[in-house]
Design a protein around this motif. Structure first.
Motif, PDB file in Angstrom:
ATOM      1  N   GLY A  14      86.725  33.936  11.892  1.00  0.00           N
ATOM      2  CA  GLY A  14      87.834  33.970  12.842  1.00  0.00           C
ATOM      3  C   GLY A  14      87.293  33.716  14.241  1.00  0.00           C
ATOM      4  N   THR A 147      91.785  41.609   9.774  1.00  0.00           N
ATOM      5  CA  THR A 147      92.760  42.501   9.139  1.00  0.00           C
ATOM      6  C   THR A 147      93.784  41.684   8.360  1.00  0.00           C
ATOM      7  OG1 THR A 147      94.179  42.376  11.087  1.00  0.00           O
ATOM      8  CG2 THR A 147      92.643  44.236  10.979  1.00  0.00           C
ATOM      9  N   LEU A 314      92.998  45.372  18.701  1.00  0.00           N
ATOM     10  CA  LEU A 314      93.294  44.282  17.767  1.00  0.00           C
ATOM     11  C   LEU A 314      93.884  43.092  18.532  1.00  0.00           C
ATOM     12  CD1 LEU A 314      92.886  46.785  15.928  1.00  0.00           C
ATOM     13  CD2 LEU A 314      94.464  45.727  14.336  1.00  0.00           C
TER      14      LEU A 314
HETATM   15  C1  LIG Z   1     101.594  37.545  14.375  1.00  0.00           C
HETATM   16  C2  LIG Z   1     100.397  37.903  15.210  1.00  0.00           C
HETATM   17  C3  LIG Z   1     100.334  37.448  16.504  1.00  0.00           C
HETATM   18  C4  LIG Z   1      99.229  37.746  17.293  1.00  0.00           C
HETATM   19  N1  LIG Z   1      99.208  37.300  18.575  1.00  0.00           N
HETATM   20  C5  LIG Z   1      98.140  37.558  19.352  1.00  0.00           C
HETATM   21  C6  LIG Z   1      98.094  37.077  20.689  1.00  0.00           C
HETATM   22  O1  LIG Z   1      99.010  36.417  21.180  1.00  0.00           O
HETATM   23  N2  LIG Z   1      96.985  37.347  21.426  1.00  0.00           N
HETATM   24  C7  LIG Z   1      95.958  38.088  20.925  1.00  0.00           C
HETATM   25  O2  LIG Z   1      94.984  38.315  21.645  1.00  0.00           O
HETATM   26  N3  LIG Z   1      95.981  38.564  19.663  1.00  0.00           N
HETATM   27  C8  LIG Z   1      97.052  38.319  18.866  1.00  0.00           C
HETATM   28  N4  LIG Z   1      97.066  38.778  17.575  1.00  0.00           N
HETATM   29  C9  LIG Z   1      95.885  39.492  17.058  1.00  0.00           C
HETATM   30  C10 LIG Z   1      94.798  38.485  16.655  1.00  0.00           C
HETATM   31  O3  LIG Z   1      95.304  37.611  15.674  1.00  0.00           O
HETATM   32  C11 LIG Z   1      93.569  39.204  16.128  1.00  0.00           C
HETATM   33  O4  LIG Z   1      93.159  40.167  17.070  1.00  0.00           O
HETATM   34  C12 LIG Z   1      92.433  38.223  15.872  1.00  0.00           C
HETATM   35  O5  LIG Z   1      92.798  37.253  14.941  1.00  0.00           O
HETATM   36  C13 LIG Z   1      91.209  38.993  15.381  1.00  0.00           C
HETATM   37  O6  LIG Z   1      90.152  38.080  15.187  1.00  0.00           O
HETATM   38  P1  LIG Z   1      89.024  38.387  14.099  1.00  0.00           P
HETATM   39  O7  LIG Z   1      88.092  37.223  14.179  1.00  0.00           O
HETATM   40  O8  LIG Z   1      88.517  39.754  14.277  1.00  0.00           O
HETATM   41  O9  LIG Z   1      89.780  38.363  12.703  1.00  0.00           O
HETATM   42  P2  LIG Z   1      90.613  37.217  11.977  1.00  0.00           P
HETATM   43  O10 LIG Z   1      91.238  36.286  12.936  1.00  0.00           O
HETATM   44  O11 LIG Z   1      91.496  37.942  11.024  1.00  0.00           O
HETATM   45  O12 LIG Z   1      89.525  36.389  11.172  1.00  0.00           O
HETATM   46  C14 LIG Z   1      88.812  36.977  10.103  1.00  0.00           C
HETATM   47  C15 LIG Z   1      88.304  35.871   9.205  1.00  0.00           C
HETATM   48  O13 LIG Z   1      87.490  36.453   8.203  1.00  0.00           O
HETATM   49  C16 LIG Z   1      87.762  35.806   6.961  1.00  0.00           C
HETATM   50  N5  LIG Z   1      87.365  36.705   5.890  1.00  0.00           N
HETATM   51  C17 LIG Z   1      87.926  37.880   5.552  1.00  0.00           C
HETATM   52  N6  LIG Z   1      87.235  38.449   4.552  1.00  0.00           N
HETATM   53  C18 LIG Z   1      86.216  37.600   4.247  1.00  0.00           C
HETATM   54  C19 LIG Z   1      85.167  37.637   3.306  1.00  0.00           C
HETATM   55  N7  LIG Z   1      84.992  38.679   2.491  1.00  0.00           N
HETATM   56  N8  LIG Z   1      84.305  36.594   3.274  1.00  0.00           N
HETATM   57  C20 LIG Z   1      84.450  35.543   4.115  1.00  0.00           C
HETATM   58  N9  LIG Z   1      85.433  35.468   5.016  1.00  0.00           N
HETATM   59  C21 LIG Z   1      86.304  36.491   5.098  1.00  0.00           C
HETATM   60  C22 LIG Z   1      89.249  35.529   7.013  1.00  0.00           C
HETATM   61  O14 LIG Z   1      89.605  34.518   6.112  1.00  0.00           O
HETATM   62  C23 LIG Z   1      89.411  35.116   8.478  1.00  0.00           C
HETATM   63  O15 LIG Z   1      89.233  33.737   8.629  1.00  0.00           O
HETATM   64  C24 LIG Z   1      98.166  38.522  16.766  1.00  0.00           C
HETATM   65  C25 LIG Z   1      98.226  38.997  15.450  1.00  0.00           C
HETATM   66  C26 LIG Z   1      99.334  38.689  14.679  1.00  0.00           C
HETATM   67  C27 LIG Z   1      99.382  39.195  13.260  1.00  0.00           C
END
Ligand SMILES: Cc1cc2nc3c(=O)[nH]c(=O)nc-3n(C[C@H](O)[C@H](O)[C@H](O)COP(=O)(O)OP(=O)(O)OC[C@H]3O[C@@H](n4cnc5c(N)ncnc54)[C@H](O)[C@@H]3O)c2cc1C
Length: 473
Positions: A14, A147, A314
């Motif tokens: 992500g 998540t 988040l």
């Molecule tokens: C509808 C919605 C709107 C949002 N709007 C905003 C906004 O406008 N601004 C903002 O700042 N935040 C927003 N958020 C929150 C934001 O999406 C998250 O905070 C952000 O995506 C977190 O990033 P991350 O990299 O931690 O996780 P994620 O973006 O969830 O990425 C995690 C990645 O890990 C991968 N993964 C999971 N498990 C495994 C595994 N076992 N092996 C390999 N890969 C795996 C997944 O496929 C994914 O690609 C929003 C959330 C939602 C639900």
């Protein structure tokens, strides 16, 4: 099972995982990024980007309607097909080629597959065809798996095939009637978007709207939603859900039955840690991962958890901030260099505790940073609150006819610095960074007086808040 060794192995590509890997490579380490779905993560394909793309067209039309002269020029409804097509373009039609190309160009190795920790510094990646690769990390394993939507345990809800944020942000059609369960950011934003797109929206929110922000934010956003024709059932909870020939029927605690074509469960998030091998290193599968300020999982010197999965904030921007700190900390530790790990040092995510900025893209918008009044008092501060009606600001009155909104700053009287600010109104998102800078910089109120807002802008609210503070209002 092929073996490969990297300095850093990141689980989850992500926005946060991408940034940790990038930082590690920029620091001279090698990094592998293991991704089970799309490089770019939830944010790019089912969260931030598509949700804001769905919201922006309706917002632009409404902003035009608030300015005499412009209003007369905008007479039709929004073009739903064009909105969905624009959203599709922002998600690259759910293809990740450009992000994979970016990662490879940045010197990061992308490994397709489901990653699981298989022991200290070891990860197994299972490719879609079942082939397994065993990866070893010389320095660190970083969990950035994010998540997924948490669907509440309501009788019949799961069997009714509810929408989660994925379907709400990715749908290629607009339901005639949409019921939304929940009152948080996703619920409010998707209710706004689908009301704009023409759905008849009902929101069922047991705890009201936008709990955790200043109470006036939820109240004003509630008024805005009602203005868009959204029915709000606040204080009500779904007790039973069934998909019938008529659609989805939702019975509420108040004895009312809501009938909709789709029901969106927007009721929070769960960490994607149930199946990532946490038990192999003595951690509990399915749990949030608690970290120190350098983002290291408590009790480990090689395991980090960054972004949503550590439950600190988040939000994409905050996760990427953590990623910069964690990536740089891994590089420093690998080099045996001293860490800048005191408060506000380069290797710690201090702002997670003091200054998390957030925008809710509702109408009116909400932009908030730092502590609310009640959070400041709970933290034991001598908090003083100053409120100002944004409609009374000349720049706001020019920005939109009948501009309605409210601003609040929370001051820690012992230190005479701002510890929180909330703005509700049209286009307040762009006011937020000044507030974040003031909170992070702990700029004394007396010095802020010399930060003069340009006339006539909505930012003049800063002058009004400071005047009100000085006059003891
Ligand atoms: C509808 C919605 C709107 C949002 N709007 C905003 C906004 O406008 N601004 C903002 O700042 N935040 C927003 N958020 C929150 C934001 O999406 C998250 O905070 C952000 O995506 C977190 O990033 P991350 O990299 O931690 O996780 P994620 O973006 O969830 O990425 C995690 C990645 O890990 C991968 N993964 C999971 N498990 C495994 C595994 N076992 N092996 C390999 N890969 C795996 C997944 O496929 C994914 O690609 C929003 C959330 C939602 C639900």
């Amino acid at each position: 099972m092929a073996d490969a060794e990297y300095d850093v192995i990141v689980l989850g590509a992500g926005p946060v995982g991408e940034n940790v890997a990038d930082r590690a490579v920029q620091g001279g380490l090698s990094a592998a990024l293991v991704e089970s779905e799309l490089v770019g993560g939830e944010c790019s394909y089912w969260a931030c980007m598509p949700s804001k793309a769905l919201l922006r067209s309706g917002q632009a039309v409404r902003e035009a309607h608030r300015v005499a002269g412009a209003a007369e020029a905008v007479t039709g409804r929004i073009d739903v097909e064009a909105v969905l097509a624009r959203r599709n373009s922002f998600t690259h039609d759910w293809k990740d080629d450009s992000q994979v190309a970016w990662a490879e160009h940045a010197g990061i190795t992308v490994v397709r597959g489901h990653g699981r920790i298989s022991g200290p510094k070891r990860v197994t990646a299972t490719a879609p065809d079942g082939a397994e690769r065993s990866l070893t990390a010389r320095q660190a394993v970083v969990v950035a798996v994010g998540t997924e939507a948490a669907v509440p345990d309501v009788d019949g809800l799961r069997a009714s095939r509810p929408w989660t944020s994925r379907e709400a942000t990715g749908s290629q059609s607009v339901p005639g009637r949409l019921a939304v369960i929940g009152g948080g950011v996703v619920a409010v934003e998707m209710a706004t978007a689908y009301a704009d797109l023409g759905s008849k929206v009902t929101v069922i929110a047991r705890s009201g709207l936008l709990r955790g922000l200043e109470p006036f934010a939820g109240e004003l956003v509630g008024e805005g939603l009602r203005g868009l024709g959204v029915e709000l059932m606040l204080g009500a909870a779904p007790t039973r859900v069934a998909r019938t020939g008529a659609g989805v029927e939702i019975q509420t605690s108040e004895g009312i039955t809501v009938v909709a074509d789709e029901v969106l469960a927007a009721t929070g998030r769960s960490p994607r840690t149930a199946d990532i091998g946490l038990d192999s290193v003595g951690l509990v599968p399915g749990s949030w991962l608690t970290v120190d300020d350098t983002l290291r999982v408590e009790g480990f010197d090689w395991l980090y958890a960054v972004g949503d999965v550590n439950h600190r904030a988040l939000l994409t921007h905050q996760g990427k901030y953590q990623a910069r700190a964690a990536g740089d900390a891994i590089v420093a530790r690998a080099a045996g260099a001293a860490l800048a790990d005191g408060a506000w040092g380069a290797h710690v995510a201090t702002a997670d505790h003091a200054a998390v900025p957030q925008v809710v893209f509702s109408d009116p918008e909400v932009a908030a940073v730092g502590l609310t009044e009640s959070a400041a008092r709970d933290a034991g501060m001598t908090a003083r609150v100053v409120d100002y009606d944004l409609g009374g600001v000349a720049g706001a009155a020019l920005f939109a006819d009948g501009y309605a909104g409210r601003a609040r700053m929370v001051v820690d009287e012992d230190r005479r610095v701002i510890v929180g600010a909330t703005f509700v109104g049209s286009a307040v998102a762009e006011l937020l960074h000044a507030a974040t800078t003031a909170v992070v910089g702990e700029v004394p109120i007396e010095r802020l007086w010399h930060a003069v807002p340009a006339y006539p802008t909505v930012s003049e609210v800063w002058l009004r808040l400071l005047e009100a503070y000085r006059s003891g209002a």
